[in-house]
Design a protein around this motif. Sequence first.
Motif, PDB file in Angstrom:
ATOM      1  N   SER A 201       0.042   8.856  -5.888  1.00 52.12           N
ATOM      2  CA  SER A 201      -1.373   8.838  -5.533  1.00 52.12           C
ATOM      3  C   SER A 201      -1.585   9.458  -4.155  1.00 52.12           C
ATOM      4  O   SER A 201      -0.641   9.686  -3.410  1.00 52.12           O
TER       5      SER A 201
ATOM      6  N   SER B  75       0.745   4.658 -15.391  1.00 51.75           N
ATOM      7  CA  SER B  75       0.403   4.264 -14.019  1.00 51.75           C
ATOM      8  C   SER B  75      -0.080   2.823 -13.980  1.00 51.75           C
ATOM      9  O   SER B  75       0.294   2.054 -13.084  1.00 51.75           O
TER      10      SER B  75
ATOM     11  N   ALA C  12       0.832  -1.207   0.000  1.00 54.53           N
ATOM     12  CA  ALA C  12       0.000   0.000   0.000  1.00 54.53           C
ATOM     13  C   ALA C  12       0.866   1.256   0.000  1.00 54.53           C
ATOM     14  O   ALA C  12       0.654   2.166  -0.821  1.00 54.53           O
TER      15      ALA C  12
ATOM     16  N   SER D 101      -6.906   8.792  -6.043  1.00 52.28           N
ATOM     17  CA  SER D 101      -6.589  10.214  -6.009  1.00 52.28           C
ATOM     18  C   SER D 101      -7.832  10.997  -5.620  1.00 52.28           C
ATOM     19  O   SER D 101      -8.954  10.622  -5.967  1.00 52.28           O
TER      20      SER D 101
ATOM     21  N   THR E 168       3.103   5.743  -7.735  1.00 53.45           N
ATOM     22  CA  THR E 168       2.102   6.267  -8.681  1.00 53.45           C
ATOM     23  C   THR E 168       1.701   7.709  -8.358  1.00 53.45           C
ATOM     24  O   THR E 168       0.811   8.257  -8.996  1.00 53.45           O
TER      25      THR E 168
ATOM     26  N   TYR F 157      -4.641   9.710 -13.602  1.00 53.46           N
ATOM     27  CA  TYR F 157      -3.854   8.550 -13.991  1.00 53.46           C
ATOM     28  C   TYR F 157      -3.673   8.413 -15.495  1.00 53.46           C
ATOM     29  O   TYR F 157      -4.520   8.829 -16.276  1.00 53.46           O
TER      30      TYR F 157
ATOM     31  N   SER G  47       2.987   1.468  -3.384  1.00 54.00           N
ATOM     32  CA  SER G  47       2.138   1.705  -4.564  1.00 54.00           C
ATOM     33  C   SER G  47       1.653   3.145  -4.604  1.00 54.00           C
ATOM     34  O   SER G  47       1.601   3.765  -5.670  1.00 54.00           O
ATOM     35  N   GLN G  48       1.305   3.662  -3.440  1.00 50.55           N
ATOM     36  CA  GLN G  48       0.891   5.067  -3.363  1.00 50.55           C
ATOM     37  C   GLN G  48       2.036   5.973  -3.814  1.00 50.55           C
ATOM     38  O   GLN G  48       1.839   6.880  -4.618  1.00 50.55           O
TER      39      GLN G  48
ATOM     40  N   LYS H  73      -5.456  -1.197  -5.155  1.00 52.42           N
ATOM     41  CA  LYS H  73      -6.136   0.015  -5.630  1.00 52.42           C
ATOM     42  C   LYS H  73      -5.303   1.228  -5.244  1.00 52.42           C
ATOM     43  O   LYS H  73      -4.866   1.353  -4.105  1.00 52.42           O
ATOM     44  N   VAL H  74      -5.051   2.099  -6.224  1.00 54.90           N
ATOM     45  CA  VAL H  74      -4.467   3.401  -5.921  1.00 54.90           C
ATOM     46  C   VAL H  74      -5.535   4.434  -6.229  1.00 54.90           C
ATOM     47  O   VAL H  74      -6.355   4.259  -7.125  1.00 54.90           O
TER      48      VAL H  74
ATOM     49  N   ALA I 102      -3.712   4.349  -1.180  1.00 54.60           N
ATOM     50  CA  ALA I 102      -3.699   3.025  -1.799  1.00 54.60           C
ATOM     51  C   ALA I 102      -4.287   2.028  -0.813  1.00 54.60           C
ATOM     52  O   ALA I 102      -4.274   2.263   0.400  1.00 54.60           O
TER      53      ALA I 102
ATOM     54  N   LEU J  11       1.783  -0.531 -12.103  1.00 57.10           N
ATOM     55  CA  LEU J  11       1.092  -1.440 -11.179  1.00 57.10           C
ATOM     56  C   LEU J  11       1.071  -2.875 -11.703  1.00 57.10           C
ATOM     57  O   LEU J  11       1.213  -3.833 -10.940  1.00 57.10           O
TER      58      LEU J  11
END
Length: 175
Positions: A44, A144, A35, A134, A42, A140, A38-39, A131-132, A47, A148
């Motif tokens: 974001s 992106s 999490a 915003s 990307t 995105y 990934s955040q 899941k990411v 996540a 992932l």
Amino acid sequence: MNDAIPNEVLLEIIQIQTEIASQGIDLGSIMNLVAIKSQAITHSDGASVELLEDQELVYRSASGLAEPSLGLRLQLANSLSGECIQSRLPLISQDIETDNRVNKAACRQIGLQSMIVVPLQFKEDVVGVLKVLSAKPHVYTEQSITILNLMSGLIAAAMHTAMANDSTELFYKAT
């Protein structure tokens, strides 16, 4: 438009994959690392790792904007995460207000306006989704999704191994 991933991002993906693999069979640590990383990779606002439990997806790990939603349960039906599980394909929603595939109430509760959902699949088993998200719409790009996708296979394998080991250890303790 050039969607090639820069070498420094590819190196970051490799570093993240190495960190995930080094977590061993500690499912909680794997999901938390996934999490957070990934955040970050990307760019974001949040996540989550959602695990498939019966006919629901449960937020089992979350970072950023998604963190207060830890434990949130979503029905597979009428959600982008559920569609992702069924199709086994990454899905993107650029604006939840105009996307009929999303659970708008859950999205508004979290505070997200756009998201990418990627299946976490190991061999034939889908263990959940990554899941990411915003707080802004139209954030995105295809890049992106590619980032992932490059990470999701190893993530799913690490999670699957941790889950299998966890149930084996529970069986051992029970017997």
